[in-house]
Design a protein around this motif. Structure first.
Motif, PDB file in Angstrom:
ATOM      1  N   ASP A 155      45.618  38.782  30.558  1.00 54.24           N
ATOM      2  CA  ASP A 155      45.632  40.245  30.602  1.00 54.24           C
ATOM      3  C   ASP A 155      44.234  40.815  30.811  1.00 54.24           C
ATOM      4  O   ASP A 155      43.225  40.166  30.528  1.00 54.24           O
ATOM      5  CB  ASP A 155      46.236  40.806  29.310  1.00 54.24           C
ATOM      6  N   HIS A 156      44.215  42.062  31.295  1.00 63.79           N
ATOM      7  CA  HIS A 156      42.962  42.780  31.514  1.00 63.79           C
ATOM      8  C   HIS A 156      42.495  43.440  30.210  1.00 63.79           C
ATOM      9  O   HIS A 156      43.280  44.071  29.508  1.00 63.79           O
ATOM     10  CB  HIS A 156      43.146  43.903  32.541  1.00 63.79           C
ATOM     11  N   ASP A 157      41.238  43.294  29.915  1.00 67.91           N
ATOM     12  CA  ASP A 157      40.549  44.123  28.925  1.00 67.91           C
ATOM     13  C   ASP A 157      41.191  44.129  27.547  1.00 67.91           C
ATOM     14  O   ASP A 157      41.197  45.140  26.861  1.00 67.91           O
ATOM     15  CB  ASP A 157      40.427  45.561  29.449  1.00 67.91           C
ATOM     16  N   LEU A 164      50.682  26.903  26.193  1.00 64.58           N
ATOM     17  CA  LEU A 164      50.177  28.250  26.433  1.00 64.58           C
ATOM     18  C   LEU A 164      48.658  28.248  26.429  1.00 64.58           C
ATOM     19  O   LEU A 164      48.025  27.779  25.472  1.00 64.58           O
ATOM     20  CB  LEU A 164      50.687  29.219  25.364  1.00 64.58           C
ATOM     21  N   ILE A 165      48.073  28.762  27.502  1.00 64.11           N
ATOM     22  CA  ILE A 165      46.622  28.913  27.609  1.00 64.11           C
ATOM     23  C   ILE A 165      46.281  30.387  27.446  1.00 64.11           C
ATOM     24  O   ILE A 165      46.899  31.255  28.069  1.00 64.11           O
ATOM     25  CB  ILE A 165      46.118  28.422  28.986  1.00 64.11           C
ATOM     26  N   LYS A 166      45.299  30.661  26.612  1.00 64.71           N
ATOM     27  CA  LYS A 166      44.844  32.040  26.435  1.00 64.71           C
ATOM     28  C   LYS A 166      43.702  32.343  27.407  1.00 64.71           C
ATOM     29  O   LYS A 166      42.737  31.583  27.492  1.00 64.71           O
ATOM     30  CB  LYS A 166      44.368  32.273  24.994  1.00 64.71           C
ATOM     31  N   GLY A 167      43.838  33.437  28.125  1.00 61.18           N
ATOM     32  CA  GLY A 167      42.808  33.813  29.088  1.00 61.18           C
ATOM     33  C   GLY A 167      42.550  35.301  29.106  1.00 61.18           C
ATOM     34  O   GLY A 167      43.144  36.071  28.349  1.00 61.18           O
ATOM     35  N   TYR A 168      41.648  35.688  29.986  1.00 65.06           N
ATOM     36  CA  TYR A 168      41.225  37.078  30.114  1.00 65.06           C
ATOM     37  C   TYR A 168      40.800  37.291  31.561  1.00 65.06           C
ATOM     38  O   TYR A 168      40.088  36.455  32.134  1.00 65.06           O
ATOM     39  CB  TYR A 168      40.049  37.340  29.172  1.00 65.06           C
ATOM     40  N   GLU A 169      41.238  38.382  32.185  1.00 62.69           N
ATOM     41  CA  GLU A 169      40.855  38.663  33.569  1.00 62.69           C
ATOM     42  C   GLU A 169      39.759  39.724  33.596  1.00 62.69           C
ATOM     43  O   GLU A 169      39.995  40.888  33.269  1.00 62.69           O
ATOM     44  CB  GLU A 169      42.061  39.118  34.389  1.00 62.69           C
ATOM     45  N   PHE A 170      38.564  39.302  34.003  1.00 60.38           N
ATOM     46  CA  PHE A 170      37.422  40.201  34.147  1.00 60.38           C
ATOM     47  C   PHE A 170      37.442  40.837  35.534  1.00 60.38           C
ATOM     48  O   PHE A 170      37.461  40.116  36.543  1.00 60.38           O
ATOM     49  CB  PHE A 170      36.101  39.432  34.022  1.00 60.38           C
ATOM     50  N   SER A 171      37.437  42.159  35.605  1.00 63.98           N
ATOM     51  CA  SER A 171      37.179  42.844  36.873  1.00 63.98           C
ATOM     52  C   SER A 171      35.671  42.966  37.001  1.00 63.98           C
ATOM     53  O   SER A 171      35.019  43.564  36.139  1.00 63.98           O
ATOM     54  CB  SER A 171      37.823  44.225  36.888  1.00 63.98           C
ATOM     55  N   THR A 172      35.100  42.400  38.061  1.00 65.91           N
ATOM     56  CA  THR A 172      33.644  42.359  38.174  1.00 65.91           C
ATOM     57  C   THR A 172      33.175  42.969  39.489  1.00 65.91           C
ATOM     58  O   THR A 172      33.952  43.111  40.431  1.00 65.91           O
ATOM     59  CB  THR A 172      33.116  40.910  38.083  1.00 65.91           C
ATOM     60  N   ASP A 173      31.915  43.314  39.549  1.00 66.16           N
ATOM     61  CA  ASP A 173      31.232  43.788  40.751  1.00 66.16           C
ATOM     62  C   ASP A 173      31.687  45.179  41.185  1.00 66.16           C
ATOM     63  O   ASP A 173      32.704  45.345  41.855  1.00 66.16           O
ATOM     64  CB  ASP A 173      31.380  42.805  41.915  1.00 66.16           C
ATOM     65  N   THR A 174      30.910  46.157  40.819  1.00 68.46           N
ATOM     66  CA  THR A 174      31.208  47.550  41.147  1.00 68.46           C
ATOM     67  C   THR A 174      31.312  47.776  42.649  1.00 68.46           C
ATOM     68  O   THR A 174      32.130  48.577  43.110  1.00 68.46           O
ATOM     69  CB  THR A 174      30.110  48.472  40.557  1.00 68.46           C
ATOM     70  N   GLU A 214      35.366  44.930  46.114  1.00 71.49           N
ATOM     71  CA  GLU A 214      36.724  45.031  45.593  1.00 71.49           C
ATOM     72  C   GLU A 214      37.312  43.662  45.237  1.00 71.49           C
ATOM     73  O   GLU A 214      37.061  42.661  45.915  1.00 71.49           O
ATOM     74  CB  GLU A 214      37.632  45.689  46.634  1.00 71.49           C
ATOM     75  N   ASP A 215      38.102  43.656  44.187  1.00 68.07           N
ATOM     76  CA  ASP A 215      38.957  42.526  43.819  1.00 68.07           C
ATOM     77  C   ASP A 215      38.216  41.247  43.478  1.00 68.07           C
ATOM     78  O   ASP A 215      38.741  40.138  43.683  1.00 68.07           O
ATOM     79  CB  ASP A 215      39.984  42.257  44.924  1.00 68.07           C
ATOM     80  N   VAL A 216      36.992  41.362  42.970  1.00 71.38           N
ATOM     81  CA  VAL A 216      36.302  40.177  42.445  1.00 71.38           C
ATOM     82  C   VAL A 216      36.701  40.050  40.977  1.00 71.38           C
ATOM     83  O   VAL A 216      36.118  40.682  40.100  1.00 71.38           O
ATOM     84  CB  VAL A 216      34.773  40.286  42.582  1.00 71.38           C
ATOM     85  N   HIS A 217      37.731  39.259  40.742  1.00 69.62           N
ATOM     86  CA  HIS A 217      38.253  39.071  39.397  1.00 69.62           C
ATOM     87  C   HIS A 217      37.994  37.639  38.958  1.00 69.62           C
ATOM     88  O   HIS A 217      38.303  36.686  39.699  1.00 69.62           O
ATOM     89  CB  HIS A 217      39.755  39.364  39.354  1.00 69.62           C
ATOM     90  N   ILE A 218      37.418  37.499  37.785  1.00 72.25           N
ATOM     91  CA  ILE A 218      37.098  36.170  37.262  1.00 72.25           C
ATOM     92  C   ILE A 218      37.910  35.941  35.993  1.00 72.25           C
ATOM     93  O   ILE A 218      37.855  36.737  35.051  1.00 72.25           O
ATOM     94  CB  ILE A 218      35.590  36.019  37.007  1.00 72.25           C
ATOM     95  N   LEU A 219      38.671  34.872  36.003  1.00 75.05           N
ATOM     96  CA  LEU A 219      39.503  34.514  34.864  1.00 75.05           C
ATOM     97  C   LEU A 219      38.709  33.638  33.908  1.00 75.05           C
ATOM     98  O   LEU A 219      38.140  32.625  34.319  1.00 75.05           O
ATOM     99  CB  LEU A 219      40.751  33.766  35.335  1.00 75.05           C
ATOM    100  N   GLY A 220      38.665  34.054  32.654  1.00 76.99           N
ATOM    101  CA  GLY A 220      38.006  33.261  31.625  1.00 76.99           C
ATOM    102  C   GLY A 220      39.059  32.652  30.713  1.00 76.99           C
ATOM    103  O   GLY A 220      39.868  33.379  30.132  1.00 76.99           O
ATOM    104  N   TYR A 221      39.071  31.325  30.606  1.00 77.58           N
ATOM    105  CA  TYR A 221      40.072  30.636  29.797  1.00 77.58           C
ATOM    106  C   TYR A 221      39.447  30.052  28.534  1.00 77.58           C
ATOM    107  O   TYR A 221      38.312  29.564  28.551  1.00 77.58           O
ATOM    108  CB  TYR A 221      40.706  29.492  30.592  1.00 77.58           C
ATOM    109  N   ASN A 222      40.230  30.109  27.446  1.00 80.84           N
ATOM    110  CA  ASN A 222      39.874  29.456  26.180  1.00 80.84           C
ATOM    111  C   ASN A 222      38.505  29.884  25.661  1.00 80.84           C
ATOM    112  O   ASN A 222      37.683  29.064  25.240  1.00 80.84           O
ATOM    113  CB  ASN A 222      39.921  27.926  26.333  1.00 80.84           C
ATOM    114  N   LEU A 223      38.269  31.188  25.678  1.00 81.14           N
ATOM    115  CA  LEU A 223      37.004  31.720  25.175  1.00 81.14           C
ATOM    116  C   LEU A 223      37.002  31.766  23.648  1.00 81.14           C
ATOM    117  O   LEU A 223      38.040  31.626  22.993  1.00 81.14           O
ATOM    118  CB  LEU A 223      36.783  33.139  25.709  1.00 81.14           C
ATOM    119  N   ASN A 224      35.836  32.007  23.103  1.00 77.81           N
ATOM    120  CA  ASN A 224      35.721  32.306  21.679  1.00 77.81           C
ATOM    121  C   ASN A 224      36.103  33.775  21.499  1.00 77.81           C
ATOM    122  O   ASN A 224      35.293  34.673  21.722  1.00 77.81           O
ATOM    123  CB  ASN A 224      34.290  32.060  21.198  1.00 77.81           C
TER     124      ASN A 224
END
Length: 315
Positions: free
Chosen positions: A44-46, A73-83, A86-96
């Protein structure tokens, strides 16, 4: 309608009601089990992934709940990056997920989005496409026809696209996205985390950084740090700065992708370009579109990876 026998048993890009999806986390897990998935990721985002869900009126650990049903189940986060790109999204998995740095980034992203999306609604209204931020975006009806209000910071851009289609200003949310993306008056440049900083933040918090849907990035882009460059060179810059992986299989045919390559052609090209240097990932970007009548919706496992690639990512 439930799509069974998915193309892939490992889908590492899925959304829930915690951002812009239509399945609750529990519904997503149950749905994935029903169609025969082996592993999925909530990205999910944010918002930090949930620790628990309610099952049979009891609170239980979400990973254990999935495990009891035979699902990883893997826990992740979708970062929207780069002002600027467009559409530079980086997925971060298994973060703290307890990290204060992660929490502060989420807070900053939400604040930036709220400001930009309010302004977008105002500009659309000025141009004859009335979208009221409160009445049309914050107010919504759940599956039981209860009228509810979402928090300002929970608004996703896709809600605006969907409302534009619902009101008949465009024929689909995809057409709305393309229209907004290509019109400088509507394409409001909200502040986003720098992609290099996002990769660094993911690594500092014990995670894996994967570039999502790389071919949604335009062929030619401008980045404040890198200058003018093409998509391939842009991705090379991310690799130089520690990118771990890249999505090869993705549902481009059901997005705002503007190129002429097929999903299979893109997958083959990405694997040829990057499989010797990056971990290969994939995902459907499932949002539960069938729940709101999307005709050509993305289904769980429509895109993803096989068992061997999954093991390389998470072992």
């Amino acid at each position: 309608m439930t799509i069974k026998n998915p193309n892939y048993k490992f889908d590492l890009h899925c959304h829930t009601t915690r951002s812009d999806g239509r399945d609750t986390p529990k519904e997503l897990i149950d749905h994935a089990v029903e169609v025969g998935m082996k592993a999925i990721a909530i990205t999910d985002h944010d918002i930090i992934p949930p620790k628990t869900i309610i099952s049979n009126h009891k609170e239980c650990d979400i990973i254990e709940y999935a495990k009891r049903k035979g699902l990883k189940l893997i826990k992740g986060y979708e970062f929207s990056t780069d002002t600027m790109v467009e559409d530079v999204h980086i997925l971060g998995y298994n973060l703290n997920w307890e990290s204060e740095d992660i929490k502060q980034e989420i807070k900053a992203a939400r604040k930036s989005k709220t400001k930009a999306y309010r302004l977008l609604c105002k500009r659309l209204s000025e141009k004859g496409m009335p979208i009221d931020f409160k009445e049309d975006i914050l107010k919504y009806t759940d599956k039981n026809n209860n009228e509810l209000m979402r928090k300002e910071n929970d608004v996703e851009k896709k809600f605006i696209f969907e409302k534009m289609a619902e009101k008949g200003f465009v024929s689909s949310w995809k057409k709305a996205k393309i229209m907004i993306k290509n019109d400088s008056y509507f394409n409001i440049k909200r502040k986003k985390i720098d992609p290099v900083k996002a990769i660094k933040l993911i690594h500092e918090n014990d995670g894996i950084a994967v570039l999502a849907h790389p071919y949604l990035i335009n062929k030619k882009v401008y980045n404040e740090k890198f200058g003018e460059l093409n998509r391939i060179n842009y991705i090379e810059k991310l690799i130089e700065n520690g990118l771990d992986g890249i999505e090869a299989r993705y549902t481009y045919n059901k997005t705002s992708y503007k190129g002429n390559k097929t999903v299979k052609e893109i997958e083959k090209e990405i694997i040829n370009l990057y499989s010797d240097r990056l971990l290969i990932s994939g995902g459907s970007d499932y949002h539960g579109g069938q729940k709101i009548g999307v005709k050509n919706y993305r289904y769980i496992g429509e895109a993803g990876i096989n068992f061997d690639r999954f093991n390389k990512l998470f072992t």
